[in-house]
Design an enzyme around this catalytic site. Sequence first.
Site, PDB file in Angstrom:
ATOM      1  N   GLY A  43       0.831  -1.197   0.000  1.00 59.26           N
ATOM      2  CA  GLY A  43       0.000   0.000   0.000  1.00 59.26           C
ATOM      3  C   GLY A  43       0.862   1.241   0.000  1.00 59.26           C
ATOM      4  O   GLY A  43       2.093   1.186   0.047  1.00 59.26           O
ATOM      5  N   GLY A  49       1.124   5.357   1.610  1.00 58.63           N
ATOM      6  CA  GLY A  49       0.665   6.348   2.571  1.00 58.63           C
ATOM      7  C   GLY A  49       1.083   7.732   2.134  1.00 58.63           C
ATOM      8  O   GLY A  49       1.533   7.937   1.010  1.00 58.63           O
ATOM      9  N   PHE A  92       3.605   9.419   3.039  1.00 59.66           N
ATOM     10  CA  PHE A  92       5.035   9.683   2.979  1.00 59.66           C
ATOM     11  C   PHE A  92       5.831   8.563   2.337  1.00 59.66           C
ATOM     12  O   PHE A  92       7.026   8.702   2.165  1.00 59.66           O
ATOM     13  CB  PHE A  92       5.581   9.941   4.388  1.00 59.66           C
ATOM     14  N   ASP A 135      -3.601  11.138  13.033  1.00 62.93           N
ATOM     15  CA  ASP A 135      -4.105  10.587  11.775  1.00 62.93           C
ATOM     16  C   ASP A 135      -4.859   9.279  12.039  1.00 62.93           C
ATOM     17  O   ASP A 135      -4.630   8.267  11.372  1.00 62.93           O
ATOM     18  CB  ASP A 135      -2.960  10.361  10.791  1.00 62.93           C
TER      19      ASP A 135
END
Length: 640
Positions: A314, A316, A318, A431
């Site tokens: 996956g 993100g 960053f 987050d």
Amino acid sequence: MAFLLLFKSLILSQLLLLLLVSAHDGKCPPSFECGYLGQISFPFTITQRQDCGVLAIHGCDLKDPTAPKTIQLSNTTTTTTTRFPIVTSVDSKTITIADDVLRKNLHSKSCKTFNNYSLPPTSPLGSFYIKYNITMFRCNHSLTVTIPKFYNYSNCSDYNIYYYIPLNTAKAPGFKLPSSLAPCSTIQLPVRDQSTSDPFDFLSPQVLIQVELSDDCQKCHRHQRGQCQLNNEGKFYCLKDDKSLALKLGLGIGLSGIIIIGLLIIWYYKPRCVPGFYSNPYPETGSVYFGVPIFSYRDLEVATKKFDPSRELGEGGFGTVYYGKLQDGREVAVKRLYENNYRRVEQFMNEIKILTRLRHRNLVSLYGCTSRHCRELLLVYEYISNGTVASHLHQESTHPGFLPWPIRMKVALETATALAYLHASEIIHRDVKTNNILLDNTFCVKVADFGLSRLFPNDVTHVSTAPQGTPGYVDPEYHQCYQLTSKSDVYSFGVVLIELISSMPAVDMTRHKDEINLANLAINKIQKNAIGELVDTSLGFESDSDVKSKIVSVAELAFQCLQRDKELRPSMDEVLEVLRRIESGKDETGHLVHGAAAISPPSPDHDEVKLLRDMKLTPSPKAVTDKWDSESTTPNVSGQ
């Protein structure tokens, strides 16, 4: 002293030479500011510097950061064919748009829907495709097509539409296109729901467009550390740091002189090693940074098979996360921080500092990292094999499965436990979202992704910082006042609770404008005493009285967490206590009392709890076109 004077003179001359070179090199900056989209970087760019990316985003230069940002789907200049859909989020290689034209066609069940979706034009830098799509076949009525297992939509005047469910079967091994479809037109459209056969239900006006870099651009960008650009004739070239031979020689000679004199100074003064970034001076395997082992880049390259795209777990805000297997047999998730992210060193150090001081069964474990001097910044985590909560709720995982209510209750409890632990450790996550809640094979929670987390001094009430996070989860008061508190995590957790109840995403551009934001939708339903309309019908809300009672209690708690005024929200410790009472079936009080937003306890005269129906709340931002500084995103995939 003569050594020092010569050393300073050489450094000054090299700086002047570098400034002279950089003034004429035409290089692109690492990122651009783009309103609510935050910082965007290659392969995306702004219209003023279209040479710096594959796809330009319009509106980044507008003074109002909340003004809509758009892309052009047609390379024509006629107003009748050029379309500018709104951009809702940007990830490393994916851009999400909300297509109002497609939405209207779907809503009206118009046959205009069944046309190939326009994508940005292909260039020598790269091409585009729809990340989640279905292939459909448009056949004239005159054709006789009989295909087992294919669905047929026949309400269009000139043609029939054929398609296969499940939607991704056409790409499965062994699938062979029926020959009777050969004369038909092929169209590809974005999808959102694979549980229905009605095309106007499973097609989506929210489109995820993936950028596929050309081979030349990939070689330039990833391997040669250059910048992909087009010349005046529209042809590809790779802009590197190479300059004229004279400049190379000048820099080479000058730098060599600096190195030689620097080594002489070091030898002359013989400085002693002092405690610094590392506990030993060698940034290789076996070293330690903040108590975390240092891995060599080569070891992690082997573990991930040279960061094979097939091992990508996956993305993100960053970095990209890859599956790996170390030589000692441990399965790991390796986060590779984006090289063109100007904040990557900050996030790298922040995540290490946070995770090395934490030990909890519901927090993902950090196994180690590369040296900060390594060619790439890599973080190594324990591998959590069962995907994210979001992937299960929204059917995005490789093996999506129904999450029964007891599992969802367990997820809520363990996530609250992890957040309460963080807050007790003076850390705010910042987050909290279902994409950052991982599940192992026994459905135990592992909260991940601490790149945005903030150490919070215990002698202050808040920290002032520009809002960061993911649209749909960000605390409205934090967004408005730039004041970060632990109650910001509480708000985000309230959104997670509603997701667990409803199985709906936090932001959905296909919903009514007042309900695009899930928090708004939930507050509206709860205040109207219509919790049943919010609940996922598969949870047994109407058939199981115990499940119904617990869901109503969790909805009450979520309502408290979603209050705009942070003072009206409970603390995470209070949230955890209420969840434990709900789980045990001892939630006799049924609510928390926080000022004017208190919720009445369940009444025996009603199936659902009566909430404050007359209380006026200022609505949360109605869409992601309100100002956000998003670091994720999206596609919402766990980036740890």
